[in-house]
Design a protein around this motif. Sequence first.
Motif, short mmCIF file in Angstrom:
data_model
loop_
_atom_site.label_atom_id
_atom_site.label_comp_id
_atom_site.label_asym_id
_atom_site.label_seq_id
_atom_site.Cartn_x
_atom_site.Cartn_y
_atom_site.Cartn_z
N ASP A 199 0.73 -1.15 -0.14
CA ASP A 199 0.26 -0.27 0.04
C ASP A 199 0.93 0.99 0.12
O ASP A 199 1.67 1.49 0.89
N THR B 32 -12.05 3.37 -0.78
CA THR B 32 -11.62 4.20 -1.32
C THR B 32 -11.10 4.34 -2.86
O THR B 32 -11.20 4.94 -3.68
N HIS C 233 -6.20 -5.74 3.06
CA HIS C 233 -5.49 -4.89 3.35
C HIS C 233 -4.65 -5.91 4.29
O HIS C 233 -5.28 -6.76 5.39
N HIS D 144 -6.74 5.27 7.33
CA HIS D 144 -6.94 4.99 5.90
C HIS D 144 -6.84 5.98 5.52
O HIS D 144 -7.50 6.47 5.55
P1 5GP Z 1 -9.83 1.40 0.18
O1 5GP Z 1 -9.67 2.86 0.90
O2 5GP Z 1 -10.65 0.45 -0.94
O3 5GP Z 1 -10.17 0.29 1.53
O4 5GP Z 1 -8.31 0.98 -0.01
C1 5GP Z 1 -7.54 1.35 -0.71
C2 5GP Z 1 -6.08 1.86 -0.19
O5 5GP Z 1 -5.15 1.49 -1.77
C3 5GP Z 1 -5.51 2.39 0.53
O6 5GP Z 1 -4.99 2.33 1.80
C4 5GP Z 1 -4.92 3.49 -0.69
O7 5GP Z 1 -3.83 3.69 0.55
C5 5GP Z 1 -4.36 2.15 -1.34
N1 5GP Z 1 -4.08 3.02 -2.52
C6 5GP Z 1 -4.38 4.18 -3.22
N2 5GP Z 1 -4.09 4.74 -4.40
C7 5GP Z 1 -2.50 3.68 -4.18
C8 5GP Z 1 -1.64 3.59 -5.24
O8 5GP Z 1 -1.52 3.91 -6.60
N3 5GP Z 1 -0.40 2.35 -5.26
C9 5GP Z 1 -1.11 1.64 -3.89
N4 5GP Z 1 0.14 0.91 -3.44
N5 5GP Z 1 -1.93 2.04 -3.43
C10 5GP Z 1 -3.02 3.14 -3.87
#
Ligand code: 5GP
Length: 145
Positions: A37, A102, A109, A122
């Motif tokens: 992440d 997001t 995770h 987060h």
């Molecule tokens: P969600 O919020 O959908 O559960 O998790 C999405 C995750 O993707 C977040 O923890 C965020 O930090 C991560 N994330 C967002 N953009 C990128 C990216 O461009 N590359 C990587 N490796 N992680 C990302």
Amino acid sequence: MSLDGTYDPDNIFAKILRGEAPCARVFEDDHVLSFMDVFPQTKGHTLVIPKHSTARNLLEEDPQILSPLILGVQRVARAVRAALEPDGVVITQFNGAVAGQTVFHPHFHILPRWEGVAVGRHAAGGMADLNELKDLAGKISAKIA
Ligand code: 5GP
């Protein structure tokens, strides 16, 4: 975004899967891709995503995709434990923006936790250094069994 909607093929994880955006890759097989992440909540915060999904969240996911996905999560979580020796491991996922999601491609995770070390917010912390993430990815990758 609510729980309802259509899959956006230009979401960032779809771009990573197509090689259009970079990632610090940990593991890949026919079914899943795992990478660090980029806004880590703890050192070693790792993601596992299905490679062939057009679902937006876990609730929509095809069971045939979900089964190898959760096996991949366990495999990577074991490698995170072996590589970083945390005191505990949080495994989580969010469905719908209100729930904290997001990126609208299914993912889990994996957050290693250490006694007395707080978790960052987060998807809201600072962006990690890509070289540091690649170093961590290499250490975890080396422990994939
Ligand atoms: P969600 O919020 O959908 O559960 O998790 C999405 C995750 O993707 C977040 O923890 C965020 O930090 C991560 N994330 C967002 N953009 C990128 C990216 O461009 N590359 C990587 N490796 N992680 C990302």
